[in-house]
Design a protein around this motif. Sequence first.
Motif, PDB file in Angstrom:
ATOM      1  N   GLN A 129      -6.928   5.454   5.703  1.00  8.82           N
ATOM      2  CA  GLN A 129      -6.951   5.203   4.023  1.00  8.82           C
ATOM      3  C   GLN A 129      -6.160   4.032   3.776  1.00  8.82           C
ATOM      4  O   GLN A 129      -6.552   3.220   2.749  1.00  8.82           O
ATOM      5  N   SER A 130      -5.197   3.354   4.486  1.00  7.07           N
ATOM      6  CA  SER A 130      -4.565   2.104   4.308  1.00  7.07           C
ATOM      7  C   SER A 130      -5.411   1.095   4.570  1.00  7.07           C
ATOM      8  O   SER A 130      -5.508  -0.018   4.019  1.00  7.07           O
ATOM      9  N   ILE A 137      -3.199   3.620  -2.745  1.00  2.00           N
ATOM     10  CA  ILE A 137      -3.146   2.674  -3.973  1.00  2.00           C
ATOM     11  C   ILE A 137      -2.766   1.391  -3.304  1.00  2.00           C
ATOM     12  O   ILE A 137      -2.131   1.405  -2.301  1.00  2.00           O
ATOM     13  N   GLY A 138      -3.033   0.189  -3.852  1.00  2.00           N
ATOM     14  CA  GLY A 138      -2.652  -0.960  -3.321  1.00  2.00           C
ATOM     15  C   GLY A 138      -2.438  -2.041  -4.192  1.00  2.00           C
ATOM     16  O   GLY A 138      -3.198  -1.891  -5.514  1.00  2.00           O
ATOM     17  N   ILE A 156       0.770  -1.230  -0.031  1.00  2.00           N
ATOM     18  CA  ILE A 156      -0.108   0.053  -0.046  1.00  2.00           C
ATOM     19  C   ILE A 156       1.025   1.161  -0.072  1.00  2.00           C
ATOM     20  O   ILE A 156       1.927   1.322   0.833  1.00  2.00           O
ATOM     21  N   ALA A 180      -7.588   0.705   1.243  1.00  2.00           N
ATOM     22  CA  ALA A 180      -6.800   0.090   0.227  1.00  2.00           C
ATOM     23  C   ALA A 180      -6.810  -1.474   0.617  1.00  2.00           C
ATOM     24  O   ALA A 180      -7.155  -2.219  -0.419  1.00  2.00           O
ATOM     25  N   VAL A 233      -7.806   4.458  -3.573  1.00  2.00           N
ATOM     26  CA  VAL A 233      -9.052   5.120  -2.670  1.00  2.00           C
ATOM     27  C   VAL A 233      -9.071   6.251  -3.034  1.00  2.00           C
ATOM     28  O   VAL A 233      -8.055   7.298  -3.114  1.00  2.00           O
TER      29      VAL A 233
END
Length: 224
Positions: A156-157, A218-219, A140, A160, A202
């Motif tokens: 947010q993590s 992003i992930g 992530i 993702a 996200v």
Amino acid sequence: MRVSDDSPDDPPWAMQLVARSEKAAPPAHSAVCAPAATAVVRLLTDPRAADPEGEWHERVHHWESHRIRKVTRRARGVRWPEAQALPGVTVDEDGAEVRAFVPGPVTEVPPELAKLQVAGLDLADDEEPKPPPEPPYAAIALNPDVPMTTGKAAAQSGHAAQLLLRQADPARVAAWIEGGLRVHIARDVPWRRCVEQATVAVRDAGFTEVPPGTMTAIGWIVTA
């Protein structure tokens, strides 16, 4: 690339995340984000949530049918063991502890959580990024051009990781689950190039800290 769901939810539901942050030895910023993300997906794959007959399933299903809102709080001292008594999943790694709780209406947050501070969880980061673990793991990356507090970045993590669990290639997801749902916060990657290659992105709803539509994280899943 897939993004988070922005469907309406009235009254809004949220998953509460609580990070342990003792005054004498607070964890690092990125160290909180990784276990926060792992706690989210471990709760979602827990039989109590994943099994249709599980005691958490109905609440998790209702929440995932709407916006996947998360609220990060901090706890220290006696407040941390008090929070542990509520239904959820705790992850302890790299000197940071985070517990994810079963989602519910924001108007009905349990007293043990409601008294915990939301604002103010903003920690310093380690000077050197940590190397990634052995695959499989979820990578992530947080947008380096968008300043976020630790609480915001942890949420947010978690978003993702949740999107990866639900939307990534099933074979990769299965390998990730089998490997223990490890998460690596990638701090030393070229953001713009990774955006092109990421599996999920996200985009924030804009309730706190950043404008609506901002790409915050992003992930992707690394299997080899």
